[in-house]
Design a protein around this motif. Structure first.
Motif, PDB file in Angstrom:
ATOM      1  N   UNK A   1       0.746  -1.136   0.011  1.00 39.19           N
ATOM      2  CA  UNK A   1       0.011  -0.042   0.064  1.00 39.19           C
ATOM      3  C   UNK A   1       0.933   1.412  -0.196  1.00 39.19           C
ATOM      4  N   UNK A   2       0.351   2.288  -0.468  1.00 38.00           N
ATOM      5  CA  UNK A   2       0.809   3.528  -0.277  1.00 38.00           C
ATOM      6  C   UNK A   2       0.247   4.184   1.052  1.00 38.00           C
ATOM      7  N   UNK A   3       0.959   4.870   1.820  1.00 38.27           N
ATOM      8  CA  UNK A   3       0.702   5.203   3.265  1.00 38.27           C
ATOM      9  C   UNK A   3       0.931   6.866   3.501  1.00 38.27           C
ATOM     10  N   UNK A   4      -0.219   7.427   3.502  1.00 36.22           N
ATOM     11  CA  UNK A   4      -0.344   9.003   3.782  1.00 36.22           C
ATOM     12  C   UNK A   4      -0.219   9.360   5.220  1.00 36.22           C
ATOM     13  N   UNK A   5       0.667  10.132   5.730  1.00 38.57           N
ATOM     14  CA  UNK A   5       0.360  10.710   7.273  1.00 38.57           C
ATOM     15  C   UNK A   5      -0.473  11.904   7.060  1.00 38.57           C
ATOM     16  N   UNK A   6      -1.580  11.649   7.654  1.00 39.33           N
ATOM     17  CA  UNK A   6      -2.692  12.867   7.680  1.00 39.33           C
ATOM     18  C   UNK A   6      -2.711  13.710   8.875  1.00 39.33           C
TER      19      UNK A   6
END
Length: 286
Positions: free
Chosen positions: A79-84
């Motif tokens: 997966x791609x992971x976004x830190x929000x």
């Protein structure tokens, strides 16, 4: 070129279509308001879970410059992971499909670092949007998803929280004929699998262990003889479903299942099968 969809932790892994923003460079994009924390996603071509687009390494950031793989079914656990951050939770997520001519031009521009893929995935934060109290509450609660052999382990079916039983409950997405295998994914992540201690475990082995990274982990086996009482009718009704219950109040967690007819539960308790989910597989190349 095909159509492209994004499925992620913020939308319960239900594919949402990306819009074609620039046909000349093959850029598809989608705008999303994401909850705070780590959010993960994959991209599907033609809404087909057998045509995944994914990073070569798990939980990749767009700054990592890792190769983009696919479309195929091999990267189900990447997966791609976004830190929000709560203060910057509105994102544009882009997929670029580079034609061969564009690849050559990019290689000339970069000199020391040639392009590593025909595809690129990136994202950018563009602002902040308030989420409702209900959205914040739902996003803070752990989520669990059924996966099983009934559809070749392709589709996640979300389990709902049952306050009366203090358990998560999910229903198999079609009538079963017995002998079906299943596991449970924590937060829909194939790297966090709830499974039994032995393969093809029945109702005598309900304790859940946690593993990661492969569909080869032991699975529960749901046999109709275990859960269906003898019926006077010559055949079962086509509307019959099986209900899986995950009890998180016990130690260890326990998994059980039972027969449940669709007309005994309201619509909010069921996850209907999307007829468009599996295709048709794309005939066109990138």
């Amino acid at each position: 070129m095909g159509r492209y969809f994004i499925a992620g932790s913020w939308n319960d892994w239900r594919p949402e279509e990306m819009m074609l923003e620039d046909e000349a460079v093959g850029r598809f994009t989608i705008k999303a308001s994401l909850p705070k924390g780590k959010q993960r996603f994959q991209i599907l071509r033609n809404r087909d879970w057998r045509q995944l687009i994914y990073p070569e390494t798990r939980y990749a950031d767009c700054e990592d410059d890792v190769p983009v793989k696919g479309p195929d079914a091999s990267g189900y656990d990447s997966y791609w992971s976004i830190e929000v951050m709560a203060s910057r939770n509105v994102f544009f997520i882009d997929l670029e499909l580079w034609p061969e001519a564009a690849l050559a031009a990019r290689e000339d521009e970069r000199k020391a670092r040639p392009a590593v893929s025909k595809m690129k995935v990136s994202w950018r934060s563009v602002g902040r949007q308030e989420l409702s109290q209900q959205e914040l509450f739902e996003n803070a609660r752990p989520s669990f998803f059924l996966v099983g052999s009934w559809d070749c382990w392709l589709r996640r079916t979300k389990m709902r929280f049952d306050g009366l039983r203090q358990s998560y409950v999910g229903r198999a997405p079609r009538a079963l004929r017995g002998g079906d295998l299943f596991q449970i994914l924590s937060n829909g992540d194939w790297n966090s699998i709830l499974h039994p201690s032995v393969h093809e475990a029945g109702l005598e082995n309900t304790a859940a262990s946690r593993g990661a990274g492969t569909r080869a982990y032991p699975a529960w086996r749901m046999d109709k003889d275990e859960v269906v009482e003898e019926e006077t009718s010559a055949r079962r009704r086509a509307s019959d479903r099986f209900e899986v219950v995950l009890n998180i109040r016990s130690t260890p967690w326990r998994v059980s299942w039972q027969k449940s007819s669709s007309d005994e539960l309201d619509d909010s308790s069921d996850e209907d099968l999307d007829p468009e989910l599996y295709g048709p597989p794309g005939a066109d190349g990138l």
